[in-house]
Design an enzyme around this catalytic site. Structure first.
Site, PDB file in Angstrom:
ATOM      1  N   ASP A  18    -112.025   1.639  32.739  1.00 48.11           N
ATOM      2  CA  ASP A  18    -111.089   0.631  32.940  1.00 48.11           C
ATOM      3  C   ASP A  18    -110.602   0.661  34.493  1.00 48.11           C
ATOM      4  O   ASP A  18    -110.849   1.954  35.075  1.00 48.11           O
ATOM      5  CB  ASP A  18    -109.928   1.157  32.204  1.00 48.11           C
ATOM      6  CG  ASP A  18    -108.616   0.048  32.321  1.00 48.11           C
ATOM      7  OD1 ASP A  18    -108.767  -0.897  32.578  1.00 48.11           O
ATOM      8  OD2 ASP A  18    -107.515   0.672  32.136  1.00 48.11           O
ATOM      9  N   HIS A  59     -99.323  -4.947  34.959  1.00 52.16           N
ATOM     10  CA  HIS A  59     -99.285  -3.978  34.246  1.00 52.16           C
ATOM     11  C   HIS A  59     -97.962  -3.462  34.178  1.00 52.16           C
ATOM     12  O   HIS A  59     -96.939  -3.787  35.002  1.00 52.16           O
ATOM     13  CB  HIS A  59    -100.328  -2.842  35.072  1.00 52.16           C
ATOM     14  CG  HIS A  59    -101.458  -3.418  35.112  1.00 52.16           C
ATOM     15  ND1 HIS A  59    -102.361  -3.687  36.021  1.00 52.16           N
ATOM     16  CD2 HIS A  59    -102.489  -3.140  34.053  1.00 52.16           C
ATOM     17  CE1 HIS A  59    -103.301  -4.010  35.696  1.00 52.16           C
ATOM     18  NE2 HIS A  59    -103.820  -3.605  34.566  1.00 52.16           N
ATOM     19  N   ARG A 103     -96.962  21.128  18.479  1.00 58.63           N
ATOM     20  CA  ARG A 103     -97.612  20.494  17.390  1.00 58.63           C
ATOM     21  C   ARG A 103     -96.761  19.817  16.668  1.00 58.63           C
ATOM     22  O   ARG A 103     -97.152  18.505  15.896  1.00 58.63           O
ATOM     23  CB  ARG A 103     -98.413  21.526  16.566  1.00 58.63           C
ATOM     24  CG  ARG A 103     -99.768  22.095  17.543  1.00 58.63           C
ATOM     25  CD  ARG A 103    -100.381  23.499  16.854  1.00 58.63           C
ATOM     26  NE  ARG A 103     -99.490  24.446  16.655  1.00 58.63           N
ATOM     27  CZ  ARG A 103     -99.764  25.695  16.357  1.00 58.63           C
ATOM     28  NH1 ARG A 103    -101.013  25.942  15.984  1.00 58.63           N
ATOM     29  NH2 ARG A 103     -98.670  26.539  15.987  1.00 58.63           N
TER      30      ARG A 103
HETATM   31  P1  13P Z   1    -100.355  -2.556  30.038  1.00 61.88           P
HETATM   32  O1  13P Z   1     -99.723  -2.034  31.257  1.00 61.88           O
HETATM   33  O2  13P Z   1     -99.481  -4.040  29.567  1.00 61.88           O
HETATM   34  O3  13P Z   1    -100.414  -1.808  28.965  1.00 61.88           O
HETATM   35  O4  13P Z   1    -101.862  -2.963  30.391  1.00 61.88           O
HETATM   36  C1  13P Z   1    -102.900  -2.073  30.391  1.00 61.88           C
HETATM   37  C2  13P Z   1    -103.937  -2.370  31.155  1.00 61.88           C
HETATM   38  O5  13P Z   1    -104.220  -3.712  31.482  1.00 61.88           O
HETATM   39  C3  13P Z   1    -105.061  -1.528  31.154  1.00 61.88           C
HETATM   40  O6  13P Z   1    -106.250  -2.056  31.998  1.00 61.88           O
HETATM   41  O1  G3H Z   2    -104.237  -0.635  33.798  1.00 61.05           O
HETATM   42  C1  G3H Z   2    -103.962   0.919  33.963  1.00 61.05           C
HETATM   43  C2  G3H Z   2    -104.017   1.444  32.536  1.00 61.05           C
HETATM   44  O2  G3H Z   2    -102.625   1.357  32.216  1.00 61.05           O
HETATM   45  C3  G3H Z   2    -104.223   3.017  33.137  1.00 61.05           C
HETATM   46  O3  G3H Z   2    -103.305   3.680  33.775  1.00 61.05           O
HETATM   47  O4  G3H Z   2    -104.654   4.468  35.637  1.00 61.05           O
HETATM   48  O5  G3H Z   2    -102.360   5.468  34.976  1.00 61.05           O
HETATM   49  O6  G3H Z   2    -104.535   5.880  33.631  1.00 61.05           O
HETATM   50  P1  G3H Z   2    -103.715   4.995  34.529  1.00 61.05           P
HETATM   51 ZN    ZN Z   3    -105.666  -3.324  33.349  1.00 58.01          ZN
END
Ligand code: 13P
Ligand code: G3H
Ligand code: ZN
Length: 322
Positions: free
Chosen positions: A81, A179, A281
């Site tokens: 991602d 996001h 836990r």
């Molecule tokens: P959200 O912040 O809406 O959960 O989006 C997550 C996202 O786009 C990860 O790539």
């Molecule tokens: O879009 C980003 C995802 O929410 C992942 O977030 O980069 O903080 O792991 P992160």
């Molecule tokens: Zn994203």
């Protein structure tokens, strides 16, 4: 069973959307597999650069392999991602990832194409597919002028040129989402007319919706009632709109923030109600169950619930034909 992202997209396109969930730890991984199996849903595991740093690259890979052995009926893809160029190459060369996202949307149009093209060449040589991004994800707030809002959304003509020139396999498009927990003000929502225009230029081509958390009001209220201080104006995507978006080619729906809210609510409530406890836990068990229930709910909204047999059959047919 890890499958390619391309296979999942082919089966789902125009019918339902596949949930793409970020993972960072063992409780989340177990909840994710349990929930999707209960819903009989295919899914995508997303790993961000932040997750790779937090848990460690090897740890995440080991965690997923362990889940694969523990939950042999699960069908899913593994995706990087928001990658930069170097991380994309790392993941492509590792042989573990089904797909990578190159996030070069901050670059000028031609540079975004060039960068994406480089990744595509290296990825395709190894059977990995590539998600790219075009447009500016971000809160389209009400004070922003209409033409300015428009400029932030993905331009449909540009999207067509971008896909043709870069060769990317799926495209993250800016259609009003952002996001995090504060996506919309007032009556803002998804820009369906824009998605439809993009689909018209790119029929049959999988689109990706980032920033798809729904930020349930009830979750925010429970967190705040247990000592949290989240802004109560936090607002997300209406999950009842996923199905309509899926018909228009939105095949991958990225959800992370909502899972973080589940974690925060469970742990805040647990320690508020049991201030004498310190065995992590115990809330961990609660979280695994709540996270699994959350995944079942999302799969129902995405239309991916109940599709596992169909997906397995399609994968088997494709294998026989190959
Ligand atoms: P959200 O912040 O809406 O959960 O989006 C997550 C996202 O786009 C990860 O790539
Ligand atoms: O879009 C980003 C995802 O929410 C992942 O977030 O980069 O903080 O792991 P992160
Ligand atoms: Zn994203």
């Amino acid at each position: 069973m890890i499958v390619t992202t391309a296979e999942l997209f082919k089966i789902a396109y125009g019918k339902f959307a596949i949930g793409a969930y970020n993972i960072n730890n063992v409780e989340q991984a177990i909840g994710l597999f349990t929930g999707n199996l209960e819903a009989k849903a295919p899914f995508i595991i997303q790993i961000s650069k932040g997750a790779r740093k937090y848990a460690g690259v090897k740890m995440l890979e080991g965690l997923i392999r362990a889940c694969d052995a523990t939950f042999p009926d699960a069908v899913y893809a593994v995706h990087l991602d928001h990658g930069d160029e170097k991380t994309c190459y790392d993941c492509i060369d590792s042989g573990f990832y089904s797909s990578v996202m190159i996030d070069a949307s901050h670059e000028p149009f031609e540079k975004n194409i060039e960068t994406t093209r480089r990744i595509v060449e290296r990825a395709h040589a190894k059977g990995v597919s590539v998600e790219a991004e075009l447009g500016m994800l971000g809160g389209v707030e009400e004070h922003v002028k209409v033409d300015e809002k428009d400029a932030r959304l993905t331009d449909p003509d540009d999207a067509k040129v971008f896909v043709e020139k870069s060769g990317c396999d799926s495209l993250a498009v800016a259609i009003g989402t952002s996001h995090g927990a504060y996506k919309f003000r007032g009556s803002q929502g998804l820009h369906f007319e824009r998605i439809a225009e993009i689909q018209k230029r790119l029929p049959g081509y999988p689109l990706v919706m980032h920033g798809s958390s729904s930020v349930p009001q009830e979750e925010v209220e429970r967190i705040n009632a247990a000592g949290g201080k989240l802004d109560p104006s936090a607002k997300g995507v209406d999950e009842n709109q996923f199905a309509r978006a899926a018909l228009l080619g939105v095949t991958k729906v990225n959800i992370d923030t909502d899972g973080r809210l589940v974690w925060t609510r469970v742990h805040r409530e647990f320690f508020r109600d049991h201030p004498e406890k310190f065995d992590f836990r115990e809330p961990g068990e609660v979280f695994k169950k709540e996270y699994a229930a959350f995944i079942v709910h999302k799969a129902q909204k995405l239309g991916s619930a109940g599709k596992l047999d169909e997906v397995r059959a399609a994968l088997a047919t494709a294998k026989t034909a190959a």
